[in-house]
Design a protein around this motif. Structure first.
Motif, PDB file in Angstrom:
ATOM      1  N   UNK A  99      56.108  47.816  56.176  1.00  0.00           N
ATOM      2  CA  UNK A  99      55.871  46.599  55.391  1.00  0.00           C
ATOM      3  C   UNK A  99      55.060  45.561  56.150  1.00  0.00           C
ATOM      4  N   UNK A 100      55.132  45.578  57.493  1.00  0.00           N
ATOM      5  CA  UNK A 100      54.374  44.610  58.281  1.00  0.00           C
ATOM      6  C   UNK A 100      52.876  44.793  58.070  1.00  0.00           C
ATOM      7  N   UNK A 101      52.441  46.037  57.870  1.00  0.00           N
ATOM      8  CA  UNK A 101      51.032  46.311  57.626  1.00  0.00           C
ATOM      9  C   UNK A 101      50.560  45.710  56.323  1.00  0.00           C
ATOM     10  N   UNK A 102      51.413  45.736  55.308  1.00  0.00           N
ATOM     11  CA  UNK A 102      51.081  45.142  54.009  1.00  0.00           C
ATOM     12  C   UNK A 102      50.834  43.651  54.156  1.00  0.00           C
ATOM     13  N   UNK A 103      51.683  42.988  54.924  1.00  0.00           N
ATOM     14  CA  UNK A 103      51.537  41.546  55.161  1.00  0.00           C
ATOM     15  C   UNK A 103      50.223  41.267  55.876  1.00  0.00           C
ATOM     16  N   UNK A 104      49.868  42.112  56.840  1.00  0.00           N
ATOM     17  CA  UNK A 104      48.635  41.938  57.594  1.00  0.00           C
ATOM     18  C   UNK A 104      47.411  42.042  56.691  1.00  0.00           C
ATOM     19  N   UNK A 105      47.411  43.016  55.790  1.00  0.00           N
ATOM     20  CA  UNK A 105      46.287  43.198  54.868  1.00  0.00           C
ATOM     21  C   UNK A 105      46.142  41.978  53.962  1.00  0.00           C
ATOM     22  N   UNK A 106      47.254  41.548  53.386  1.00  0.00           N
ATOM     23  CA  UNK A 106      47.216  40.409  52.464  1.00  0.00           C
ATOM     24  C   UNK A 106      46.816  39.121  53.193  1.00  0.00           C
ATOM     25  N   UNK A 107      47.282  38.959  54.425  1.00  0.00           N
ATOM     26  CA  UNK A 107      46.925  37.762  55.197  1.00  0.00           C
ATOM     27  C   UNK A 107      45.441  37.748  55.549  1.00  0.00           C
ATOM     28  N   UNK A 108      44.886  38.914  55.877  1.00  0.00           N
ATOM     29  CA  UNK A 108      43.457  38.963  56.214  1.00  0.00           C
ATOM     30  C   UNK A 108      42.617  38.609  54.996  1.00  0.00           C
ATOM     31  N   UNK A 109      43.055  39.042  53.825  1.00  0.00           N
ATOM     32  CA  UNK A 109      42.359  38.707  52.579  1.00  0.00           C
ATOM     33  C   UNK A 109      42.518  37.224  52.265  1.00  0.00           C
ATOM     34  N   UNK A 110      43.701  36.721  52.513  1.00  0.00           N
ATOM     35  CA  UNK A 110      43.982  35.304  52.239  1.00  0.00           C
ATOM     36  C   UNK A 110      43.144  34.390  53.122  1.00  0.00           C
ATOM     37  N   UNK A 111      42.863  34.819  54.347  1.00  0.00           N
ATOM     38  CA  UNK A 111      42.153  33.967  55.297  1.00  0.00           C
ATOM     39  C   UNK A 111      40.660  33.848  55.011  1.00  0.00           C
ATOM     40  N   UNK A 112      40.103  34.761  54.228  1.00  0.00           N
ATOM     41  CA  UNK A 112      38.678  34.706  53.909  1.00  0.00           C
ATOM     42  C   UNK A 112      38.382  33.476  53.057  1.00  0.00           C
ATOM     43  N   UNK A 113      37.222  32.864  53.281  1.00  0.00           N
ATOM     44  CA  UNK A 113      36.846  31.688  52.483  1.00  0.00           C
ATOM     45  C   UNK A 113      36.612  32.058  51.027  1.00  0.00           C
ATOM     46  N   UNK A 114      36.089  33.283  50.810  1.00  0.00           N
ATOM     47  CA  UNK A 114      35.859  33.771  49.451  1.00  0.00           C
ATOM     48  C   UNK A 114      36.309  35.223  49.369  1.00  0.00           C
ATOM     49  N   UNK A 115      37.017  35.550  48.294  1.00  0.00           N
ATOM     50  CA  UNK A 115      37.386  36.943  48.003  1.00  0.00           C
ATOM     51  C   UNK A 115      36.649  37.384  46.754  1.00  0.00           C
ATOM     52  N   UNK A 116      35.906  38.491  46.864  1.00  0.00           N
ATOM     53  CA  UNK A 116      35.291  39.120  45.703  1.00  0.00           C
ATOM     54  C   UNK A 116      36.135  40.350  45.381  1.00  0.00           C
ATOM     55  N   UNK A 117      36.823  40.299  44.253  1.00  0.00           N
ATOM     56  CA  UNK A 117      37.706  41.389  43.837  1.00  0.00           C
ATOM     57  C   UNK A 117      37.007  42.160  42.715  1.00  0.00           C
ATOM     58  N   UNK A 118      36.490  43.326  43.064  1.00  0.00           N
ATOM     59  CA  UNK A 118      35.643  44.091  42.154  1.00  0.00           C
ATOM     60  C   UNK A 118      36.470  45.055  41.296  1.00  0.00           C
ATOM     61  N   UNK A 119      36.065  45.182  40.029  1.00  0.00           N
ATOM     62  CA  UNK A 119      36.615  46.185  39.115  1.00  0.00           C
ATOM     63  C   UNK A 119      38.126  46.028  38.893  1.00  0.00           C
ATOM     64  N   UNK A 120      38.564  44.799  38.739  1.00  0.00           N
ATOM     65  CA  UNK A 120      39.980  44.574  38.446  1.00  0.00           C
ATOM     66  C   UNK A 120      40.308  45.161  37.077  1.00  0.00           C
ATOM     67  N   UNK A 121      41.448  45.843  36.997  1.00  0.00           N
ATOM     68  CA  UNK A 121      41.858  46.494  35.750  1.00  0.00           C
ATOM     69  C   UNK A 121      41.651  47.994  35.796  1.00  0.00           C
ATOM     70  N   UNK A 122      40.921  48.470  36.819  1.00  0.00           N
ATOM     71  CA  UNK A 122      40.699  49.916  36.949  1.00  0.00           C
ATOM     72  C   UNK A 122      41.861  50.600  37.654  1.00  0.00           C
ATOM     73  N   UNK A 123      42.733  49.791  38.281  1.00  0.00           N
ATOM     74  CA  UNK A 123      43.862  50.355  39.011  1.00  0.00           C
ATOM     75  C   UNK A 123      44.962  50.813  38.052  1.00  0.00           C
ATOM     76  N   UNK A 124      45.861  51.646  38.537  1.00  0.00           N
ATOM     77  CA  UNK A 124      46.989  52.108  37.723  1.00  0.00           C
ATOM     78  C   UNK A 124      47.909  50.949  37.376  1.00  0.00           C
ATOM     79  N   UNK A 125      48.535  51.022  36.219  1.00  0.00           N
ATOM     80  CA  UNK A 125      49.419  49.931  35.774  1.00  0.00           C
ATOM     81  C   UNK A 125      50.861  50.183  36.179  1.00  0.00           C
TER      82      UNK A 125
END
Length: 279
Positions: free
Chosen positions: A172-198
């Motif tokens: 679970x610590x790795x999950x926090x690290x990934x989310x924190x690295x994304x959170x720290x970026x000034x801008x996040x471009x999230x491509x193709x949202x909705x293509x993931x499994x529900x």
């Protein structure tokens, strides 16, 4: 104190590239030493002539350019963009009639980045597949990266895959690290949202990512092949609440991209060429 002063004068002389027995610069003819009274004694003190000043300024520019290039390289690696997306730039933009407004939107978004960032203004870019949504978003990402703005550009499935990868090594610590690295970026471009499994798991992780941006008041650009209504339905949690979509619509201004698929046009052109080759 006397020793410190002598060392300082010697160091300055060495830094400027002068010799103590030289009075004038061989290039510009200006004085490179002047006599000044320091600590009760008259001493020979180095001064910068015009040509040496210019040399030092040019050297500083080269060092700054090199540092900028190195930092840009680190940012691009950090951005998670692959080689294909790194080629998406406004300089490579092939402007068709229907693209002019999108091109202008992207350029102005970058030019007014400080204002956009302050107001936490994101974009929800939606429309049919293949009509340039991702290209626009990655042009914005590349332009801001060139300005040394920390940007992460990744698909929704890419985020989920990265989180899953960490479970094998860090739990679970790795999950926090990934989310924190994304959170720290000034801008996040999230491509193709909705293509993931529900799945419940996928919805929870996507919510965490978007909520982290929301709480930190940081901009988010989303692209999706779904209409806003379809995206809302897909984002509804198991409790029947569309909290993820509510976050998105508060942060991101919807932009519909119309027009026929550029992928289909390319495929059609290749089909035409194939027929010509056969015939």
């Amino acid at each position: 104190m006397e020793e410190v002063l002598q060392n300082l004068i010697h160091t300055t002389t060495q830094t400027l590239g002068y010799h103590s027995n030289t009075e004038y610069c061989e290039k510009c003819g200006e004085k490179v030493f002047v006599e000044k009274e320091l600590l009760g004694r008259v001493r020979k003190v180095p001064v910068i002539c015009s040509c040496r000043k210019k040399e030092l300024e040019e050297q500083k520019k080269r060092e700054e350019a090199m540092e900028k290039a190195n930092r840009l390289q680190r940012l691009k690696k950090y951005s998670l963009m692959d080689e294909k997306f790194s080629e998406c730039t406004f300089e490579n933009w092939i402007a068709e009639e229907g693209d002019k407004k999108l091109y202008k939107l992207g350029i102005n978004y970058c030019d007014r980045w400080q204002e956009v960032k302050k107001k936490n203004m994101g974009l929800l870019i939606w429309g049919k597949p293949g009509n340039g949504k991702s290209y626009l978003s990655f042009c914005i990402a590349n332009r801001l990266l060139s300005q040394l703005v920390p940007v992460i550009a990744i698909s929704s499935n890419g985020i989920l895959d990265k989180i899953k990868e960490t479970y094998n090594y860090y739990g679970k610590e790795g999950e926090v690290e990934v989310i924190n690295s994304i959170k720290n970026a000034s801008l996040l471009v999230l491509d193709d949202l909705g293509a993931e499994n529900t799945t419940t798991w996928a919805k929870e992780k996507i919510y965490k990512v978007i909520d982290s941006r929301y709480r930190d008041n940081k901009p988010l650009i989303i692209t999706t092949n779904l209409t806003p209504k379809q995206l809302k339905e897909k984002m509804i949690g198991d409790d029947g609440v569309a909290r993820t979509y509510d976050r998105i619509i508060e942060m991101c201004q919807p932009v519909e991209v119309k027009g026929e698929s550029k992928r289909l046009k390319k495929a059609s052109a290749k089909t035409k060429l194939l027929k010509e080759l056969i015939n």
